[in-house]
Design a protein around this motif. Structure first.
Motif, PDB file in Angstrom:
ATOM      1  N   GLU A  21     -43.626 -31.245  95.903  1.00 50.58           N
ATOM      2  CA  GLU A  21     -43.643 -29.895  95.401  1.00 50.58           C
ATOM      3  C   GLU A  21     -43.210 -30.011  93.697  1.00 50.58           C
ATOM      4  N   ASN A  22     -42.624 -30.692  93.513  1.00 54.22           N
ATOM      5  CA  ASN A  22     -42.172 -30.515  92.211  1.00 54.22           C
ATOM      6  C   ASN A  22     -43.640 -31.210  91.279  1.00 54.22           C
ATOM      7  N   TYR A  23     -44.179 -32.370  91.800  1.00 49.42           N
ATOM      8  CA  TYR A  23     -45.234 -32.946  91.253  1.00 49.42           C
ATOM      9  C   TYR A  23     -46.559 -31.778  91.290  1.00 49.42           C
ATOM     10  N   ASP A  24     -46.533 -31.324  92.324  1.00 48.06           N
ATOM     11  CA  ASP A  24     -47.610 -30.259  92.600  1.00 48.06           C
ATOM     12  C   ASP A  24     -47.809 -29.268  91.451  1.00 48.06           C
ATOM     13  N   GLN A  25     -46.540 -28.662  91.087  1.00 50.49           N
ATOM     14  CA  GLN A  25     -46.530 -27.793  90.309  1.00 50.49           C
ATOM     15  C   GLN A  25     -46.963 -28.063  88.997  1.00 50.49           C
ATOM     16  N   GLU A  26     -46.842 -29.488  88.502  1.00 48.63           N
ATOM     17  CA  GLU A  26     -47.148 -29.680  87.427  1.00 48.63           C
ATOM     18  C   GLU A  26     -49.134 -30.136  87.239  1.00 48.63           C
ATOM     19  N   GLU A  27     -49.335 -30.951  88.461  1.00 45.27           N
ATOM     20  CA  GLU A  27     -50.496 -31.267  88.549  1.00 45.27           C
ATOM     21  C   GLU A  27     -51.623 -30.602  89.389  1.00 45.27           C
ATOM     22  N   LYS A  28     -51.150 -30.022  90.610  1.00 41.83           N
ATOM     23  CA  LYS A  28     -51.992 -29.279  91.157  1.00 41.83           C
ATOM     24  C   LYS A  28     -52.805 -30.287  92.054  1.00 41.83           C
ATOM     25  N   THR A  29     -52.289 -31.107  92.493  1.00 43.04           N
ATOM     26  CA  THR A  29     -52.866 -32.402  93.410  1.00 43.04           C
ATOM     27  C   THR A  29     -53.424 -31.966  94.670  1.00 43.04           C
TER      28      THR A  29
END
Length: 201
Positions: free
Chosen positions: A176-184
């Motif tokens: 979730e933290n990574y996806d907030q930035e990268e939208k992967t």
């Protein structure tokens, strides 16, 4: 020097019924566009990947996993997106450790499936599909992060010492933290959903 050749064994009961009919157009031609050769041996129930002059290890890895997906019974429509890196895939072999009883291993396996699919609904949250077989778990997802997380959960749940709940909560936060930035997670989501629709038909 001979280039590596890989065999993927399949069961006639599992593979798509029209695999032989569409093989040349939807599998061989896709592999050929990446410098790979792939043959279907119906008598011996195996798919044979020849890497030829291809030195791209990523393409070879994707090609092997695409064949695993076909062996699981999914349609050839998944092959091209996997080779192009639009859909991520991983095949996780599972084998009971010698020190673990069949009953314990089976219980761990069933517990993993129940928690993954029902308690935490991770297939929906991580935009992935997980195919369960006796000796292999195959994961298809919109992101590398999801396939890696599932692999971690499988290994720790079946063989490790970290409780599922502790492990999954850490992974959920990381993704979730990574996806907030990268939208992967939503990369190629429309394509993924269209392929999933074919699975449910």
């Amino acid at each position: 020097m001979n280039k590596p050749t890989y065999n993927v064994v399949f069961s006639k009961d599992n593979v798509s019924k029209d695999l032989n009919k569409v093989w040349k157009e939807e599998v061989e031609s896709v592999f050929a566009s990446h410098g790979l050769t792939c043959r279907l041996n119906k008598d011996e129930c195996k798919m044979i990947l020849e890497t030829g002059n291809t030195e791209d290890e990523d393409i070879i890895k994707r090609a092997r996993r695409a064949l695993c997906v076909l062996a699981c019974g999914l349609s050839t429509q998944w092959v091209k997106p996997i080779l192009l890196g639009q859909i991520y895939c991983d095949a996780i072999k599972i084998e009971k450790p010698d020190e673990m009883s069949e009953e314990e291993f089976s219980s761990n396996y069933d517990d993993f499936i129940d928690k993954f699919e029902n308690l935490y609904e991770l297939q929906r949250k991580w935009y992935c599909i997980v195919l369960f077989f006796e000796e292999c778990i195959t994961v298809l997802a919109t992101s590398f992060q999801a396939t890696s997380a599932v692999g971690s959960l499988v290994r720790e749940s079946l063989f490790g010492t970290i409780p599922f709940q502790d492990n999954v909560e850490i992974l959920i936060r990381c993704i979730e933290n990574y996806d907030q930035e990268e939208k992967t997670l939503t990369n190629n989501l429309e394509l993924f959903c269209s392929l999933l629709a074919g699975v449910s038909e």
